[in-house]
Scaffold this motif. Structure first.
Motif, PDB file in Angstrom:
ATOM      1  N   ASP B  23       0.837  -1.194   0.000  1.00  0.00           N
ATOM      2  CA  ASP B  23       0.000   0.000   0.000  1.00  0.00           C
ATOM      3  C   ASP B  23       0.872   1.243   0.000  1.00  0.00           C
ATOM      4  OD1 ASP B  23      -2.840  -0.143  -0.075  1.00  0.00           O
ATOM      5  OD2 ASP B  23      -2.742  -1.393   1.723  1.00  0.00           O
ATOM      6  N   CYS B  74      -9.280 -11.713  -4.305  1.00  0.00           N
ATOM      7  CA  CYS B  74      -8.688 -10.952  -5.410  1.00  0.00           C
ATOM      8  C   CYS B  74      -7.426 -11.679  -5.873  1.00  0.00           C
ATOM      9  CB  CYS B  74      -8.351  -9.543  -4.958  1.00  0.00           C
ATOM     10  SG  CYS B  74      -9.739  -8.727  -4.158  1.00  0.00           S
ATOM     11  N   CYS B  77      -3.743 -10.630  -4.837  1.00  0.00           N
ATOM     12  CA  CYS B  77      -3.449 -10.269  -3.447  1.00  0.00           C
ATOM     13  C   CYS B  77      -3.009 -11.473  -2.624  1.00  0.00           C
ATOM     14  CB  CYS B  77      -4.694  -9.641  -2.825  1.00  0.00           C
ATOM     15  SG  CYS B  77      -4.518  -9.309  -1.071  1.00  0.00           S
ATOM     16  N   ASN B 171      -9.283   2.054  -2.600  1.00  0.00           N
ATOM     17  CA  ASN B 171      -8.434   1.734  -3.740  1.00  0.00           C
ATOM     18  C   ASN B 171      -9.249   1.344  -4.963  1.00  0.00           C
ATOM     19  OD1 ASN B 171      -6.220   2.304  -2.310  1.00  0.00           O
ATOM     20  ND2 ASN B 171      -5.484   0.201  -2.106  1.00  0.00           N
ATOM     21  N   GLU B 173      -7.865  -0.098  -7.356  1.00  0.00           N
ATOM     22  CA  GLU B 173      -7.218  -1.383  -7.667  1.00  0.00           C
ATOM     23  C   GLU B 173      -6.838  -1.520  -9.137  1.00  0.00           C
ATOM     24  OE1 GLU B 173      -6.352  -2.699  -5.076  1.00  0.00           O
ATOM     25  OE2 GLU B 173      -7.941  -2.962  -3.594  1.00  0.00           O
TER      26      GLU B 173
END
Ligand code: SF4
Lengths: 263, 479
Positions: B23, B74, B77, B171, B173
């Motif tokens: 992040d 996701c 991730c 986010n 993303e």
């Protein structure tokens, strides 16, 4: 050949300002005087032949007069800059400030726009350097908590920036007692809740007295090191960039760069 | 799923800082907040870096996940539900105490709290809210807090959280809703944009109420992004605001440092043009403070995603940040920098040099006459240099010597400027010549990336319209 009159002064804002007052009002003429500050170790740079040395005793009333004139006749900004230059490690700063003020008093506040003038430019550069170092230290200072709750920090800055960074910490940590100790100059900024912070000479301070950590302090130091290690993205390791952003000279006083004893 | 009871705080911190490292956040938020004499903390507008990690990135916040448990999956991730990794969760007390003790020791400027989704978006948001309330109401923490809003959480929770945080981020993303569907099946682009819109509207109403001008809301002539269906739908829906819910104990403004968001770069096929257009639309329509770009890394070795064995596409990320800067501070628009026929940044040159080379008809620029914004478009002249030039030329006619003394780096600018009608050397204003000169400057590649660059890494960004000549590539490879 005319002898130069050299005004020797203390290496402090007040010392330099006193010398400026005396040199200005001496009647020798700007071209015939030179100002020289003591080096940080207390001695003078190098004695010049064919010169007459005049020792300046720091005088607060004269210094305040000079401060006021800069603020009113040039500008507050110029005053701040001159102060930062006076705190720098630049050798010859007293004379540089003197030359700057000659122009400044002549031109007024607009002097700061004369960036292509050599003296003005130099003042800007040094001011910027000092400002950078002070700004860096706002982040790089590391406190360790002593048994009695006191927060202790040591630093070793190139420039004499203690008085520039202390107000920030007093504002940030109003309820804490803290010491920021400049190892190189044996000076410290001291803060007690509810009082103004002060700057003091502390020739007898022993840094070893502040290295006995409580268990809780040890735990937080460890946690910080854990965080520092795990936040790294290994695929992006880039020592060059790290060194560029955080020069080695700061690391000696930073918890996260301390070697781990256990490992 | 491995859940360990009684995990030590050390172990939790290891896991949850590790999981938070991708992040991006920054404290240079423009929020100056003095201490108040009684509680701990203040905030400095230009930001303070507290240290730099081995990857050279600034550390200014305690950047952690509240939990790395997650019900979502996701694909990009490491915390996705289908991964078998050790899971950990802090408690609100642990988060607040770590923050306070780190802050006292001046390790950090504040907290950046993100999180996987534990049980449900609402449940997670409630835990985050609890941690923030402890910090603000019990510990009277007055430093900086950046926290994530979890898409899909109740608007009421987002409303509440915003009174405790300085900055919030949701986010994005991935740049397009198609990519999002493919890689983050549980997320939807509209669900992400909705809280962004909600926070934007509350901020504006709060600032209006206080009579604060928002410098960043400047009337722009062209608002871009209307061709983007999702964005258009969200900003034209009238129901963005929820009932006002400020706790009377909390004397703070709503998300004073504004919002940011983050996109993953290189996991999906979008061009730089598409990415920058999305960023521009976000700046224009949602008043975002920052869009962060995060070079994709295939942490899961997922075969459905691009391989990153040569490392993440750092150079591409770098170019996007440079271009982002041009949008925010230099008055550029995306369509000046890129278009359909030229959809990706030149990896060899920074976006401004690249732009200037395609617009040589606008150069050279006379330093003593050109206005501020024209100066800003000269390669090598940034906001500082342009300001210094404008100030210095009031009292003198500037020559090249003066520019040097002003600290202006001429090695790029020299091909694009004149002083009193003269260039510094006899220079041919000709594309091939200048390109060659600029490529010879090693600073075209960011620190630390320059040496290790390989042809394969570079080829990641190539597209049909930009085939590097073999000669240049070789030269670059052995810098
Ligand atoms: S919701 Fe967040 S934590 Fe969960 S899998 Fe997706 S990106 Fe990871």
């Amino acid at each position: 050949m005319d002898e130069k009159k050299i005004f020797l002064c203390d290496n402090s804002i007040d010392g330099i300002f006193t010398a400026i007052y005396l040199a200005w009002s001496s009647g020798f003429g700007h071209a015939n005087v030179k100002l020289e500050e003591k080096c940080e170790k207390g001695s003078f740079a190098n004695l010049e032949l064919f010169s007459e040395y005049i020792k300046v005793n720091t005088d607060l009333t004269l210094s305040v007069k000079v401060s006021r004139s800069i603020q009113s006749k040039i500008s507050e900004e110029a005053f701040q800059m001159v102060c930062r230059v006076a705190l720098s490690d630049y050798i010859g700063k007293a004379d540089l400030i003197y030359r700057f003020l000659i122009k400044g008093f002549h031109i007024g506040g607009g002097i700061l726009e004369h960036l292509s003038d050599e003296v003005v430019n130099k003042i800007f550069k040094i001011n910027k350097n000092v400002g950078f170092e002070a700004h860096h230290l706002l982040g790089f200072v590391r406190f360790s908590e002593q048994e009695n709750g006191l927060l202790f920090s040591s630093i070793e800055p190139k420039n004499n920036v203690l008085s520039l960074i202390a107000p920030h910490f007093a504002d940030r940590l109003p309820k804490e007692r803290f010491i920021i100790y400049d190892k190189k100059r044996n000076m410290a900024a001291l803060h007690i809740p509810g009082k103004q912070w002060i700057l003091a000479e502390v020739p007898d301070l022993k840094i070893g007295d502040f290295r006995a950590f409580t268990d809780q302090e040890d735990e937080y130091r460890d946690l910080w090191k854990i965080f520092f290690k795990h936040i790294v993205i290994k695929e992006r390791i880039n020592p060059k960039l790290q060194r560029n952003n955080l020069p080695l000279r700061f690391r000696g006083d930073m918890t996260e760069f301390e070697p781990d004893i256990e490992e | 799923m491995v859940i360990q009871e009684q995990m030590s705080i050390q172990r939790k911190l290891e896991i949850l800082s590790d999981a938070a490292k991708y992040d991006v956040a920054c404290t240079s938020s423009g929020v100056d907040r003095k201490g108040n004499g009684s509680s701990m903390g203040n905030s400095v507008g230009c930001g303070i870096c507290h240290t730099f990690s081995a990857d050279g990135r600034c550390i200014s916040l305690l950047k952690i996940l509240y939990t790395n448990e997650c019900i979502f999956d996701c694909k990009y991730c490491a915390n996705r539900s289908s991964n078998d990794v050790v899971r950990a969760s802090f408690t609100p007390e642990e988060v607040s105490e770590l923050t306070m003790e780190f802050y006292r020791r001046n390790y950090i400027e504040g907290l950046f709290l993100s999180s996987g989704i534990l049980v449900s978006p609402n449940h997670t948001m409630e835990l985050i809210l609890q941690a923030l309330r402890l910090l603000r109401e019990v510990h009277h923490f007055n430093g900086y807090i950046h926290c994530k809003a979890i898409p899909g959480a109740d608007p009421e929770l987002i409303e509440l959280l915003g009174w405790y945080a300085d900055r919030m981020s949701v986010n994005l993303e991935l740049p397009t809703s198609e990519s999002l569907k493919e890689l983050a099946p549980h997320k939807s682009r509209k669900n992400i944009l909705k809280p962004i819109r909600q926070i934007q509207l509350r901020r504006e109403s709060n600032r209006e109420f206080l009579g604060l001008p928002d410098k960043s809301i400047t009337p722009k002539k062209i608002i871009t992004g209307h061709e983007d269906g999702d964005i258009k739908e969200i900003i034209t829906t009238k129901t963005g605001l929820v009932p006002y819910q400020r706790n009377s104990m909390i004397k703070r403004n709503y998300v004073p440092a504004g919002q940011s968001t983050q996109m993953i770069i290189g996991a999906t096929k979008e061009s730089d043009y598409q990415i920058m257009s999305v960023s521009e639309a976000l700046y224009d329509n949602f008043n975002l403070k920052r869009v962060f770009y995060s070079a994709f890394m295939n942490v899961n070795q997922d075969s459905r995603l691009p391989v990153t064995t040569d490392g993440p596409p750092l150079l591409r990320e770098h170019r996007l940040y440079q271009a982002d800067w041009l949008l925010r501070f230099y008055g550029f628009q995306t369509k000046e920098l890129l278009d359909e026929n030229h959809p990706n940044f030149n990896v060899f040159l920074d976006p401004k040099c690249d732009w200037a080379l395609r617009h040589l008809e606008l150069f050279p620029v006379e330093v003593n006459k050109a206005d501020y914004f024209t100066l800003l478009r000269v390669p090598g002249i940034g906001t500082n240099s342009a300001q210094r030039i404008v100030a210095a030329r009031k009292s003198a006619v500037l020559g090249f010597h003066d520019l040097k003394r002003l600290g202006i780096v001429l090695k790029r600018a020299v091909y694009f400027i004149t002083c009193n009608g003269m260039t510094m050397y006899p220079i041919k204003i000709e594309e091939n010549f200048i390109t060659r000169q600029l490529l010879a400057l090693k600073d075209q590649l960011p620190l630390g990336i320059d040496k290790d660059i390989t042809y394969r890494q570079l080829s990641l960004f190539d597209d049909a319209s930009f085939q590097p000549e073999q000669r240049i590539t070789l030269k670059l490879a052995n810098i």
